[in-house]
Design an enzyme around this catalytic site. Structure first.
Site, PDB file in Angstrom:
ATOM      1  N   ARG A  57     -30.098  10.912  44.503  1.00  0.00           N
ATOM      2  CA  ARG A  57     -29.997   9.463  44.339  1.00  0.00           C
ATOM      3  C   ARG A  57     -30.956   8.736  45.291  1.00  0.00           C
ATOM      4  NH1 ARG A  57     -23.969   9.035  45.353  1.00  0.00           N
ATOM      5  NH2 ARG A  57     -24.181   6.789  45.204  1.00  0.00           N
TER       6      ARG A  57
ATOM      7  N   ARG B 265     -32.723  -1.731  38.975  1.00  0.00           N
ATOM      8  CA  ARG B 265     -33.096  -0.510  39.691  1.00  0.00           C
ATOM      9  C   ARG B 265     -34.477  -0.004  39.268  1.00  0.00           C
ATOM     10  NH1 ARG B 265     -27.459   1.167  40.853  1.00  0.00           N
ATOM     11  NH2 ARG B 265     -27.420   2.998  42.162  1.00  0.00           N
TER      12      ARG B 265
ATOM     13  N   ARG C  27     -15.474   9.740  43.174  1.00  0.00           N
ATOM     14  CA  ARG C  27     -16.813   9.562  42.584  1.00  0.00           C
ATOM     15  C   ARG C  27     -17.515  10.906  42.552  1.00  0.00           C
ATOM     16  NH1 ARG C  27     -20.438   4.469  44.208  1.00  0.00           N
ATOM     17  NH2 ARG C  27     -21.883   5.830  43.108  1.00  0.00           N
TER      18      ARG C  27
ATOM     19  N   ARG D 114     -17.645   7.982  52.826  1.00  0.00           N
ATOM     20  CA  ARG D 114     -17.036   7.281  51.689  1.00  0.00           C
ATOM     21  C   ARG D 114     -16.361   8.292  50.758  1.00  0.00           C
ATOM     22  NH1 ARG D 114     -20.924   3.570  48.135  1.00  0.00           N
ATOM     23  NH2 ARG D 114     -21.563   5.466  47.076  1.00  0.00           N
TER      24      ARG D 114
ATOM     25  N   LYS E 118     -23.961  -2.401  49.813  1.00  0.00           N
ATOM     26  CA  LYS E 118     -24.103  -3.511  48.851  1.00  0.00           C
ATOM     27  C   LYS E 118     -22.738  -3.960  48.313  1.00  0.00           C
ATOM     28  CE  LYS E 118     -26.848  -1.247  45.975  1.00  0.00           C
ATOM     29  NZ  LYS E 118     -26.925   0.088  46.597  1.00  0.00           N
TER      30      LYS E 118
HETATM   31  P1  AMP Z   1     -23.940   2.752  42.026  1.00  0.00           P
HETATM   32  O1  AMP Z   1     -22.456   2.597  42.008  1.00  0.00           O
HETATM   33  O2  AMP Z   1     -24.673   1.457  41.998  1.00  0.00           O
HETATM   34  O3  AMP Z   1     -24.417   3.646  43.141  1.00  0.00           O
HETATM   35  O4  AMP Z   1     -24.339   3.493  40.660  1.00  0.00           O
HETATM   36  C1  AMP Z   1     -23.840   4.775  40.357  1.00  0.00           C
HETATM   37  C2  AMP Z   1     -24.677   5.409  39.263  1.00  0.00           C
HETATM   38  O5  AMP Z   1     -24.601   4.607  38.071  1.00  0.00           O
HETATM   39  C3  AMP Z   1     -26.164   5.533  39.556  1.00  0.00           C
HETATM   40  O6  AMP Z   1     -26.482   6.683  40.313  1.00  0.00           O
HETATM   41  C4  AMP Z   1     -26.749   5.577  38.148  1.00  0.00           C
HETATM   42  O7  AMP Z   1     -26.548   6.844  37.553  1.00  0.00           O
HETATM   43  C5  AMP Z   1     -25.852   4.581  37.420  1.00  0.00           C
HETATM   44  N1  AMP Z   1     -26.401   3.202  37.512  1.00  0.00           N
HETATM   45  C6  AMP Z   1     -25.830   2.131  38.139  1.00  0.00           C
HETATM   46  N2  AMP Z   1     -26.603   1.040  38.037  1.00  0.00           N
HETATM   47  C7  AMP Z   1     -27.699   1.416  37.322  1.00  0.00           C
HETATM   48  C8  AMP Z   1     -28.877   0.750  36.897  1.00  0.00           C
HETATM   49  N3  AMP Z   1     -29.103  -0.548  37.203  1.00  0.00           N
HETATM   50  N4  AMP Z   1     -29.775   1.464  36.169  1.00  0.00           N
HETATM   51  C9  AMP Z   1     -29.582   2.755  35.859  1.00  0.00           C
HETATM   52  N5  AMP Z   1     -28.503   3.452  36.250  1.00  0.00           N
HETATM   53  C10 AMP Z   1     -27.562   2.805  36.973  1.00  0.00           C
END
Ligand code: AMP
Length: 191
Positions: free
Chosen positions: A148, A90, A137, A129, A13
Site C-alpha cells: 500500500r 488516489r 481489516r 491499528r 486521515k
Molecule cells: P483506505 O481505507 O483509504 O486505506 O482504503 C483501503 C483500500 O480501499 C485501499 O487500499 C484500496 O484498495 C481501496 N481504495 C480506497 N480508496 C480508493 C481510491 N480512491 N481509489 C482506489 N482504491 C481505493
C-alpha cells in the site's frame, strides 16, 4: 468548504476527518469505508473490489468515481458545511474526475491538506491499528502495508505536485500528536 486529506495509509486521515466532522459540521467521504461496506454487504461493487483491496492495490478509477459521485448527491452532503475527502482521489485520473464532478455539482475545492509522515513510522502505526481493531481489516498487515505504501508513493504522491501547481496544497506535519495535527489543520482552514 470542501477539502481533501491527502496522505499515506496510517497518516491519520480518518482520525482527523472525524474531528472535523464533529467540530465543523462537515461530512467525511472515505472511499475506503464505503468500499469496505460494499464488500461486507457483498454488493456487485464489493465483489469486484474485495481481492484488489486485500492485496493493497487500487480499485479501478471507474468504480471509485461512481461511488463518490453517488455519495455527493445525498442530502446530508448538501446540508453540511462541506466534504472532507479521505482516501480520494488516489490517482491523477481520479483528481481530474473530481474536478469535473465538482463543477457539475456546483461545488468548489478549497484546500488539499497533505499529512506528511515518514514511511517507517507508518508501519508501526498500522500494525498498532491492526492490534486495536482485532484484525477487522484484511489489509492491515505488514506485507500488504508495504504494498500500500508503494502504491501511495507511485500512484498517489504525484497528486502533491498536481495540487501544488493549482495553489491548493497545504502540508502539515503528521508526526505531531493527534491534537497538534488537528490544530495545524484548523489553522490552515481558517487562514
Ligand atoms: P483506505 O481505507 O483509504 O486505506 O482504503 C483501503 C483500500 O480501499 C485501499 O487500499 C484500496 O484498495 C481501496 N481504495 C480506497 N480508496 C480508493 C481510491 N480512491 N481509489 C482506489 N482504491 C481505493
Amino acid at each position: 468548504m470542501n477539502i481533501i486529506l491527502l496522505g499515506p495509509p496510517g497518516a491519520g486521515k480518518g482520525t482527523q476527518a472525524q474531528r472535523l466532522v464533529e467540530q465543523r459540521n462537515m461530512v467525511q467521504l472515505s472511499t475506503g469505508d464505503m468500499l469496505r461496506a460494499a464488500v461486507a454487504a457483498e454488493t456487485e461493487i464489493g465483489k469486484k473490489a474485495k481481492a484488489v483491496m486485500d492485496a493493497g492495490q487500487l480499485v479501478s478509477d471507474e468504480i471509485v468515481i461512481g461511488v463518490v459521485s453517488d455519495r455527493l448527491d445525498q442530502d446530508d452532503v448538501k446540508a453540511s458545511n462541506g466534504v472532507i475527502f479521505d482516501g480520494f482521489p488516489r490517482t491523477t485520473a481520479q483528481a481530474e474526475a473530481l474536478e469535473d464532478l465538482m463543477t457539475e455539482k456546483g461545488m468548489k475545492l478549497e484546500e488539499v491538506i497533505e499529512m506528511r509522515v515518514d514511511d517507517e513510522l507508518l508501519v508501526g502505526r498500522i500494525l498498532q491499528r491492526a492490534k486495536e481493531n482485532g484484525g477487522s481489516r484484511a489489509d492491515d498487515n505488514e506485507e500488504t502495508l508495504r504494498d500500500r505504501l508503494k502504491v501511495y508513493n507511485t500512484q498517489t504522491a504525484p497528486l502533491i505536485d498536481f495540487y501544488k501547481e493549482k495553489g491548493k496544497l497545504v502540508t502539515v506535519d503528521g508526526e505531531q500528536s493527534i491534537d497538534e495535527v488537528t490544530a495545524s489543520i484548523l489553522e490552515a482552514l481558517d487562514r
